[in-house]
Write a protein that holds these residues in place. Structure first.
Motif, PDB file in Angstrom:
ATOM      1  N   GLY A  29      37.592  38.418  39.734  1.00  9.28           N
ATOM      2  CA  GLY A  29      36.431  37.665  39.285  1.00  9.28           C
ATOM      3  C   GLY A  29      36.782  36.476  38.413  1.00  9.28           C
ATOM      4  O   GLY A  29      35.968  35.572  38.250  1.00  9.28           O
ATOM      5  N   ASP A  30      37.989  36.476  37.850  1.00 15.70           N
ATOM      6  CA  ASP A  30      38.420  35.348  37.019  1.00 15.70           C
ATOM      7  C   ASP A  30      38.741  34.138  37.889  1.00 15.70           C
ATOM      8  O   ASP A  30      39.163  34.264  39.046  1.00 15.70           O
ATOM      9  CB  ASP A  30      39.651  35.715  36.187  1.00 15.70           C
ATOM     10  N   VAL A  59      39.268  40.256  46.160  1.00 21.00           N
ATOM     11  CA  VAL A  59      38.487  41.410  45.732  1.00 21.00           C
ATOM     12  C   VAL A  59      39.376  42.649  45.707  1.00 21.00           C
ATOM     13  O   VAL A  59      40.146  42.905  46.637  1.00 21.00           O
ATOM     14  CB  VAL A  59      37.298  41.629  46.690  1.00 21.00           C
ATOM     15  N   GLY A  60      39.312  43.400  44.624  1.00 18.93           N
ATOM     16  CA  GLY A  60      40.102  44.617  44.488  1.00 18.93           C
ATOM     17  C   GLY A  60      41.534  44.394  44.057  1.00 18.93           C
ATOM     18  O   GLY A  60      42.327  45.335  44.028  1.00 18.93           O
ATOM     19  N   SER A  61      41.867  43.169  43.715  1.00 24.05           N
ATOM     20  CA  SER A  61      43.233  42.868  43.316  1.00 24.05           C
ATOM     21  C   SER A  61      43.554  43.457  41.951  1.00 24.05           C
ATOM     22  O   SER A  61      42.699  43.571  41.080  1.00 24.05           O
ATOM     23  CB  SER A  61      43.452  41.349  43.286  1.00 24.05           C
ATOM     24  N   VAL A  78      50.341  45.332  47.661  1.00 19.20           N
ATOM     25  CA  VAL A  78      49.400  44.883  48.690  1.00 19.20           C
ATOM     26  C   VAL A  78      48.046  44.505  48.111  1.00 19.20           C
ATOM     27  O   VAL A  78      47.189  43.986  48.828  1.00 19.20           O
ATOM     28  CB  VAL A  78      49.206  45.976  49.767  1.00 19.20           C
ATOM     29  N   SER A  79      47.828  44.752  46.814  1.00 20.54           N
ATOM     30  CA  SER A  79      46.504  44.497  46.244  1.00 20.54           C
ATOM     31  C   SER A  79      46.474  43.339  45.261  1.00 20.54           C
ATOM     32  O   SER A  79      45.389  42.932  44.836  1.00 20.54           O
ATOM     33  CB  SER A  79      45.982  45.765  45.537  1.00 20.54           C
ATOM     34  N   SER A  80      47.643  42.811  44.877  1.00 30.26           N
ATOM     35  CA  SER A  80      47.674  41.698  43.923  1.00 30.26           C
ATOM     36  C   SER A  80      47.802  40.390  44.689  1.00 30.26           C
ATOM     37  O   SER A  80      48.908  39.942  44.990  1.00 30.26           O
ATOM     38  CB  SER A  80      48.844  41.872  42.942  1.00 30.26           C
ATOM     39  N   ASN A  81      46.668  39.798  45.041  1.00 27.19           N
ATOM     40  CA  ASN A  81      46.677  38.621  45.890  1.00 27.19           C
ATOM     41  C   ASN A  81      46.002  37.446  45.216  1.00 27.19           C
ATOM     42  O   ASN A  81      44.811  37.483  44.891  1.00 27.19           O
ATOM     43  CB  ASN A  81      45.968  38.917  47.220  1.00 27.19           C
ATOM     44  N   LEU A  82      46.754  36.370  44.999  1.00 23.16           N
ATOM     45  CA  LEU A  82      46.187  35.127  44.497  1.00 23.16           C
ATOM     46  C   LEU A  82      45.517  34.376  45.639  1.00 23.16           C
ATOM     47  O   LEU A  82      46.002  34.385  46.772  1.00 23.16           O
ATOM     48  CB  LEU A  82      47.288  34.256  43.888  1.00 23.16           C
ATOM     49  N   VAL A  83      44.420  33.720  45.324  1.00 24.62           N
ATOM     50  CA  VAL A  83      43.717  32.916  46.308  1.00 24.62           C
ATOM     51  C   VAL A  83      43.574  31.501  45.761  1.00 24.62           C
ATOM     52  O   VAL A  83      42.991  31.297  44.690  1.00 24.62           O
ATOM     53  CB  VAL A  83      42.322  33.487  46.625  1.00 24.62           C
TER      54      VAL A  83
END
Length: 260
Positions: free
Chosen positions: A186-187, A96-98, A60-65
Motif C-alpha cells: 500500500g505504500d 498485493v500481499g508483498s 516470491v512475495s516481495s515484489n517491487l512495482v
C-alpha cells in the motif's frame, strides 16, 4: 501299519545369568541412543524446513512495482535547458500481499548502454564503508535530494554516481522515514536517481532543487534515443527490471514521461 504321530513341546527354558542381563541392558541403551539421535535429527530438519519455507515465501512475495518513470532536465530558465536528462523520478510501490521491503538494502543498477552505476540508498553505510556525504536521517527528502546532486567525498566519490534517495508519497502505517525507509503493501514512494552528465553541470536548477551549478557528474549520459536499463534488486524477493528508450527529441519540455 503304524501311524506316526508327532508332538509339539513348549520350550520353557530361558537364558539367565549376568551375561544375559548385560546384553539386555546394552540393547536398551542402544535403542535409547538411536531414539535420541532420531528425535534430534527430526527437530533440526523441521527447523530447516520452516526456515526454507519462510525464505521461499519471502522470495516470491516481495515484489517491487515500478508505476512510472519521469526524466527531469536541468535548467536555467524555461527556455534554457540541458540537452540530456539530469534526474530520474520513479514512482514505486509493492504488489498485493508483498512482504515489507527495506530500501536501505536495495541496489539499483542503471545503465545508459555505455556506463553502469550500482546505486545504494543514501543512509546505507555498509557497502562503501560510509553513508552518502551530507545525508541526514532527520532532514527532509528535498534536502537529501540536494545533497545527492551536489555533494561529494573522497571515498567513494560524487554522491550522484553511488547513491539514490527516496521520498514518500503514501505511507498509511508510518513505516517510512529517511533513516529507516521501510515499504509495506500500500505504500508508494518516489525514488530519485541522478543522471547529470558532464556537459550539463552549469545549470542552476534540477527539479525542486536549486543547485547553483554545483551538481556533480553521475557518469551517465541520457540523451535522446538512449536505451536505459534499470534493475531493482531488493534484499529478498524477485528482481524488477525496466528497459526503456528515451524519445527522439525532448523539445522544450522540462519533464519527460519515460515509462510506461
Amino acid at each position: 501299519m503304524a501311524r506316526e504321530r508327532s508332538s509339539l513341546r513348549d520350550n520353557t527354558s530361558a537364558q539367565i545369568g549376568i551375561g544375559t542381563l548385560i546384553i539386555f541392558i546394552a540393547m536398551v541403551l542402544i535403542a535409547a541412543v538411536a531414539a535420541s539421535v532420531l528425535i534430534q535429527t527430526s527437530g533440526v530438519l523441521q527447523q530447516k524446513a520452516q526456515s526454507t519455507g519462510k525464505q521461499a515465501t519471502q522470495e516470491v512475495s516481495s515484489n517491487l512495482v515500478v508505476k512510472s518513470i519521469e526524466g527531469i532536465r536541468a535548467k536555467n530558465s524555461s527556455t534554457s535547458m540541458a540537452e540530456n536528462i539530469s534526474l530520474l523520478k520513479m514512482k514505486v510501490g509493492l504488489n498485493v500481499g508483498s512482504s515489507p521491503v527495506d530500501l536501505n538494502q536495495m541496489v539499483i543498477s542503471i545503465s545508459d548502454g555505455a556506463n553502469n552505476n550500482d546505486l545504494i540508498y543514501g543512509n546505507n553505510e555498509k557497502s562503501y564503508g560510509t553513508a552518502m556525504s551530507d545525508f541526514s536521517s532527520s532532514a527532509s527528502a528535498d534536502t537529501n535530494l540536494e545533497k545527492l546532486l551536489t555533494s561529494t567525498q573522497a571515498s567513494p566519490g560524487d554522491n550522484a554516481a553511488y547513491f539514490f534517495t527516496v521520498s514518500k508519497i503514501r505511507d498509511e502505517d508510518v513505516s517510512f522515514s529517511q533513516g529507516s525507509p521501510i515499504m509495506n503493501t500500500g505504500d508508494l514512494v518516489t525514488i530519485y536517481v541522478s543522471t547529470v552528465s558532464g556537459g550539463d553541470l552549469g545549470y542552476t536548477t534540477i527539479g525542486p532543487v536549486t543547485t547553483s551549478g554545483s551538481q556533480k557528474d553521475s557518469t551517465l549520459d541520457i540523451g535522446p534515443r538512449t536505451t536505459v536499463s534499470l534493475v531493482f534488486t531488493p534484499e529478498a524477493g524477485t528482481v524488477t527490471s525496466v528497459d526503456l528508450v528515451t524519445p527522439s527529441s525532448y523539445g522544450t519540455r522540462e519533464t519527460i514521461q519515460l515509462y510506461p
